[in-house]
Design a protein around this motif. Sequence first.
Motif, PDB file in Angstrom:
ATOM      1  N   PHE A 223     -62.554  -8.826 -13.336  1.00  0.00           N
ATOM      2  CA  PHE A 223     -63.549  -9.963 -12.805  1.00  0.00           C
ATOM      3  C   PHE A 223     -62.875 -11.407 -11.902  1.00  0.00           C
ATOM      4  CE2 PHE A 223     -64.993  -7.613 -16.550  1.00  0.00           C
ATOM      5  CZ  PHE A 223     -66.385  -7.791 -16.725  1.00  0.00           C
ATOM      6  N   ARG A 224     -61.807 -11.125 -11.017  1.00  0.00           N
ATOM      7  CA  ARG A 224     -61.353 -12.123 -10.742  1.00  0.00           C
ATOM      8  C   ARG A 224     -61.824 -12.959 -10.033  1.00  0.00           C
ATOM      9  NH1 ARG A 224     -60.466  -7.346  -8.078  1.00  0.00           N
ATOM     10  NH2 ARG A 224     -60.398  -6.988  -6.267  1.00  0.00           N
ATOM     11  N   HIS A 225     -63.485 -12.375  -9.225  1.00  0.00           N
ATOM     12  CA  HIS A 225     -63.942 -12.687  -8.056  1.00  0.00           C
ATOM     13  C   HIS A 225     -65.031 -14.190  -9.115  1.00  0.00           C
ATOM     14  CE1 HIS A 225     -62.226 -11.286  -4.752  1.00  0.00           C
ATOM     15  NE2 HIS A 225     -62.604 -10.039  -4.897  1.00  0.00           N
ATOM     16  N   PRO A 226     -65.544 -13.331  -9.716  1.00  0.00           N
ATOM     17  CA  PRO A 226     -66.562 -14.270 -11.053  1.00  0.00           C
ATOM     18  C   PRO A 226     -65.572 -15.421 -11.563  1.00  0.00           C
ATOM     19  CG  PRO A 226     -67.235 -11.875 -10.920  1.00  0.00           C
ATOM     20  CD  PRO A 226     -65.954 -12.143 -10.558  1.00  0.00           C
ATOM     21  N   VAL A 227     -64.311 -15.479 -11.792  1.00  0.00           N
ATOM     22  CA  VAL A 227     -64.278 -16.740 -12.409  1.00  0.00           C
ATOM     23  C   VAL A 227     -63.671 -17.634 -11.084  1.00  0.00           C
ATOM     24  CG1 VAL A 227     -61.493 -16.745 -13.421  1.00  0.00           C
ATOM     25  CG2 VAL A 227     -62.790 -14.556 -14.140  1.00  0.00           C
ATOM     26  N   GLU A 228     -63.266 -16.784  -9.962  1.00  0.00           N
ATOM     27  CA  GLU A 228     -62.745 -17.818  -9.292  1.00  0.00           C
ATOM     28  C   GLU A 228     -63.912 -18.521  -8.752  1.00  0.00           C
ATOM     29  OE1 GLU A 228     -60.044 -17.091  -4.504  1.00  0.00           O
ATOM     30  OE2 GLU A 228     -61.843 -15.679  -5.414  1.00  0.00           O
ATOM     31  N   ALA A 229     -65.289 -17.984  -8.719  1.00  0.00           N
ATOM     32  CA  ALA A 229     -66.244 -18.997  -7.753  1.00  0.00           C
ATOM     33  C   ALA A 229     -67.053 -20.043  -9.526  1.00  0.00           C
ATOM     34  CB  ALA A 229     -67.005 -17.409  -8.187  1.00  0.00           C
ATOM     35  N   LEU A 230     -66.447 -19.478 -10.832  1.00  0.00           N
ATOM     36  CA  LEU A 230     -66.725 -20.124 -11.979  1.00  0.00           C
ATOM     37  C   LEU A 230     -65.883 -21.419 -12.244  1.00  0.00           C
ATOM     38  CD1 LEU A 230     -68.159 -20.965 -14.123  1.00  0.00           C
ATOM     39  CD2 LEU A 230     -66.859 -19.004 -15.391  1.00  0.00           C
ATOM     40  N   ALA A 231     -64.511 -21.069 -11.221  1.00  0.00           N
ATOM     41  CA  ALA A 231     -63.425 -22.299 -10.833  1.00  0.00           C
ATOM     42  C   ALA A 231     -64.182 -23.304 -10.205  1.00  0.00           C
ATOM     43  CB  ALA A 231     -62.187 -21.766 -10.677  1.00  0.00           C
ATOM     44  N   ARG A 232     -64.287 -22.319  -9.351  1.00  0.00           N
ATOM     45  CA  ARG A 232     -64.734 -23.494  -7.857  1.00  0.00           C
ATOM     46  C   ARG A 232     -65.736 -24.468  -8.149  1.00  0.00           C
ATOM     47  NH1 ARG A 232     -65.947 -22.140  -1.808  1.00  0.00           N
ATOM     48  NH2 ARG A 232     -66.804 -24.460  -0.646  1.00  0.00           N
ATOM     49  N   ASP A 233     -67.058 -23.740  -8.964  1.00  0.00           N
ATOM     50  CA  ASP A 233     -68.341 -24.340  -9.465  1.00  0.00           C
ATOM     51  C   ASP A 233     -68.052 -25.523 -10.294  1.00  0.00           C
ATOM     52  OD1 ASP A 233     -69.246 -22.802  -7.412  1.00  0.00           O
ATOM     53  OD2 ASP A 233     -70.540 -21.856  -8.917  1.00  0.00           O
ATOM     54  N   THR A 234     -66.987 -25.507 -10.790  1.00  0.00           N
ATOM     55  CA  THR A 234     -67.378 -26.256 -12.263  1.00  0.00           C
ATOM     56  C   THR A 234     -65.562 -27.075 -11.578  1.00  0.00           C
ATOM     57  OG1 THR A 234     -65.409 -24.625 -13.177  1.00  0.00           O
ATOM     58  CG2 THR A 234     -67.974 -25.133 -13.489  1.00  0.00           C
ATOM     59  N   GLY A 235     -64.880 -27.481 -10.245  1.00  0.00           N
ATOM     60  CA  GLY A 235     -63.776 -27.942 -10.363  1.00  0.00           C
ATOM     61  C   GLY A 235     -62.794 -27.577 -10.930  1.00  0.00           C
ATOM     62  N   ARG A 236     -62.881 -26.050 -11.242  1.00  0.00           N
ATOM     63  CA  ARG A 236     -60.642 -25.821 -11.802  1.00  0.00           C
ATOM     64  C   ARG A 236     -60.100 -24.995 -11.095  1.00  0.00           C
ATOM     65  NH1 ARG A 236     -63.862 -28.907 -15.363  1.00  0.00           N
ATOM     66  NH2 ARG A 236     -63.794 -28.638 -17.300  1.00  0.00           N
ATOM     67  N   ASP A 237     -59.166 -26.022 -10.892  1.00  0.00           N
ATOM     68  CA  ASP A 237     -58.186 -25.119 -10.047  1.00  0.00           C
ATOM     69  C   ASP A 237     -57.348 -23.300 -10.178  1.00  0.00           C
ATOM     70  OD1 ASP A 237     -57.731 -27.037  -8.574  1.00  0.00           O
ATOM     71  OD2 ASP A 237     -56.631 -28.246 -10.133  1.00  0.00           O
ATOM     72  N   VAL A 238     -57.218 -22.870  -9.643  1.00  0.00           N
ATOM     73  CA  VAL A 238     -56.344 -21.462  -9.441  1.00  0.00           C
ATOM     74  C   VAL A 238     -55.683 -21.268  -9.228  1.00  0.00           C
ATOM     75  CG1 VAL A 238     -57.679 -19.058  -8.635  1.00  0.00           C
ATOM     76  CG2 VAL A 238     -59.256 -20.574  -9.260  1.00  0.00           C
ATOM     77  N   LEU A 239     -54.690 -20.045  -9.754  1.00  0.00           N
ATOM     78  CA  LEU A 239     -52.956 -20.169  -9.760  1.00  0.00           C
ATOM     79  C   LEU A 239     -53.468 -18.771  -8.635  1.00  0.00           C
ATOM     80  CD1 LEU A 239     -50.849 -22.088 -10.990  1.00  0.00           C
ATOM     81  CD2 LEU A 239     -51.054 -22.226  -8.656  1.00  0.00           C
ATOM     82  N   LEU A 240     -53.111 -17.992  -7.903  1.00  0.00           N
ATOM     83  CA  LEU A 240     -52.461 -16.115  -8.076  1.00  0.00           C
ATOM     84  C   LEU A 240     -51.174 -15.904  -9.424  1.00  0.00           C
ATOM     85  CD1 LEU A 240     -52.288 -13.715  -7.045  1.00  0.00           C
ATOM     86  CD2 LEU A 240     -50.599 -14.379  -5.079  1.00  0.00           C
ATOM     87  N   HIS A 241     -51.753 -15.115 -10.251  1.00  0.00           N
ATOM     88  CA  HIS A 241     -51.027 -14.891 -11.356  1.00  0.00           C
ATOM     89  C   HIS A 241     -50.552 -14.084 -11.009  1.00  0.00           C
ATOM     90  CE1 HIS A 241     -48.655 -14.863 -14.522  1.00  0.00           C
ATOM     91  NE2 HIS A 241     -49.643 -14.331 -15.698  1.00  0.00           N
ATOM     92  N   MET A 242     -49.477 -13.713 -10.296  1.00  0.00           N
ATOM     93  CA  MET A 242     -48.748 -12.777  -9.200  1.00  0.00           C
ATOM     94  C   MET A 242     -47.741 -11.639 -10.121  1.00  0.00           C
ATOM     95  SD  MET A 242     -48.145 -11.633  -5.996  1.00  0.00           S
ATOM     96  CE  MET A 242     -47.742 -10.310  -5.896  1.00  0.00           C
ATOM     97  N   PRO A 243     -48.115 -10.588  -9.996  1.00  0.00           N
ATOM     98  CA  PRO A 243     -47.213  -9.662 -10.643  1.00  0.00           C
ATOM     99  C   PRO A 243     -45.689  -8.888 -10.397  1.00  0.00           C
ATOM    100  CG  PRO A 243     -49.474  -8.580 -10.317  1.00  0.00           C
ATOM    101  CD  PRO A 243     -49.207  -9.926  -9.495  1.00  0.00           C
ATOM    102  N   MET A 244     -44.304  -9.403 -11.253  1.00  0.00           N
ATOM    103  CA  MET A 244     -43.539  -9.144 -10.864  1.00  0.00           C
ATOM    104  C   MET A 244     -42.597  -8.649 -11.749  1.00  0.00           C
ATOM    105  SD  MET A 244     -41.949 -12.685  -9.273  1.00  0.00           S
ATOM    106  CE  MET A 244     -43.386 -14.221  -8.245  1.00  0.00           C
ATOM    107  N   GLU A 245     -41.625  -7.527 -11.279  1.00  0.00           N
ATOM    108  CA  GLU A 245     -40.702  -6.700 -12.123  1.00  0.00           C
ATOM    109  C   GLU A 245     -39.774  -7.509 -13.182  1.00  0.00           C
ATOM    110  OE1 GLU A 245     -36.569  -3.978 -11.464  1.00  0.00           O
ATOM    111  OE2 GLU A 245     -37.094  -5.226 -10.005  1.00  0.00           O
ATOM    112  N   PRO A 246     -40.016  -7.141 -14.506  1.00  0.00           N
ATOM    113  CA  PRO A 246     -39.676  -7.733 -16.041  1.00  0.00           C
ATOM    114  C   PRO A 246     -38.065  -7.046 -16.463  1.00  0.00           C
ATOM    115  CG  PRO A 246     -40.984  -6.072 -16.066  1.00  0.00           C
ATOM    116  CD  PRO A 246     -41.569  -6.158 -14.640  1.00  0.00           C
ATOM    117  N   LEU A 247     -37.378  -7.495 -16.908  1.00  0.00           N
ATOM    118  CA  LEU A 247     -36.747  -7.102 -17.227  1.00  0.00           C
ATOM    119  C   LEU A 247     -36.505  -5.645 -18.921  1.00  0.00           C
ATOM    120  CD1 LEU A 247     -33.982  -9.789 -17.805  1.00  0.00           C
ATOM    121  CD2 LEU A 247     -33.870  -7.622 -16.242  1.00  0.00           C
ATOM    122  N   PRO A 248     -35.895  -4.801 -18.961  1.00  0.00           N
ATOM    123  CA  PRO A 248     -36.411  -4.091 -20.222  1.00  0.00           C
ATOM    124  C   PRO A 248     -36.722  -4.661 -21.322  1.00  0.00           C
ATOM    125  CG  PRO A 248     -34.329  -3.481 -18.522  1.00  0.00           C
ATOM    126  CD  PRO A 248     -34.927  -4.030 -18.067  1.00  0.00           C
TER     127      PRO A 248
END
Length: 418
Positions: A223-248
């Motif tokens: 649902f990334r695109h609907p969430v992004e559109a909703l954020a723009r319509d309501t004046g909310r900021d969006v970040l890219l939640h970028m996956p990165m390698e974790p530790l065990p």
Amino acid sequence: MVFPCSHAGPPGADESPSGGPRASTRLLLGGILWFCLSLGLAWQLGGRDEPVVPEAWEEPPALPSGDWLRQRDSLDVLLQRTLPRVMPGCRLLTMPGFSEQEARHYRIEGEGAPLRLALALQERLCQEALRTGHDGKRLHARMALPQLRWTDDGVLEAVVDGRVCMVLHFPGWETMLAALSRPMPEPALILVLDDMGRKLEPAEQLVSLPFPVALAVWPHAPFRHPVEALARDTGRDVLLHMPMEPLPRKNGSLPDPGPGALEADMAAFAMEQALDRALAQVPTALGLNNHMGSAFTSRRQACGILAGLAYGRGLFVLDSVTSAKSRLEDSMVRQGIVTASRHIFLDDPQGTDKVLQALDKAARLARRQGVAIAIGHPHAATLRALERWENREGVAVVPLRRYVWHLARLRAGQAATE
């Protein structure tokens, strides 16, 4: 590899009758050439440590100082080069009705983050302000370069010696961008919720709150695109939640950061491809923060490569601080990128009362140090706590974009005075 060698012979025996090298010598030279080419190809395909920088960004045009028209024309070239990198697919349209002796007005249409364009231009201007000649002195007089500012109408202006030389209009974004013309209040609290995009309902709850919350969206969430559109319509900021390698984990199991994750041992070109794909999925993101990433962010080399790739894209980078050994913010600072770190986790541990306590703690921290950033997740308990929170400290909960531009202005001021 075994190279062919020639037998000793009389003087002149190494030459052919026509005056060229004999066959054995040619084989030796060919073998050396093949070996060098193989090494070069292996380096190209293997683990390069340096970031891949598009050719157009290797030597950007120097911005002249003093002359208003030359400043305007150089800034125009910089804009033409920057826009495709920061807002790919957007169109730059010249607005008619202005003479060559006036400021140039452009309208930028399409999907993208206008603030990122401003940040990318600001990065380049800061870099230019710090340039020195062979004598070690600044190439540009202080305040001679264009300065960027937002107007109350949500328009970006470039000013040289008090005179506007370029104006950028972003149709549909004016209301959100207008807030950037006002200074940051203190104390201020910035709220970010990660892991957005798996469902739409949490985003709907968040945008209905009486204060702003930035939404950090997974690049491959359904649902990334609907969430992004909703954020723009309501004046909310969006970040890219970028996956990165974790530790065990402590039990030895390895958490799954999801598809497209940045890995600590990635070559630069592979990291760039993963970043490009992720940004293409969340085009209106004004920056990124890390999902997991305790292994990646604790590696200085990996963070340095990412910083090199982020430069020129106008990305704000928020370190979620999933590791006490994180090098992410430090690497971004060294590259001249606008960056910050999380101060408080709202829902670790979880529970409505625990989140309310964490919100109060974040507000008190903001009052002590001026600004605080708190990150949470769309758990049911977290959403309930946000709805019930009373903000007894009376701090201003501000949109993330206002803090980002505040940091960019501080960086510009430092570059002008360093």
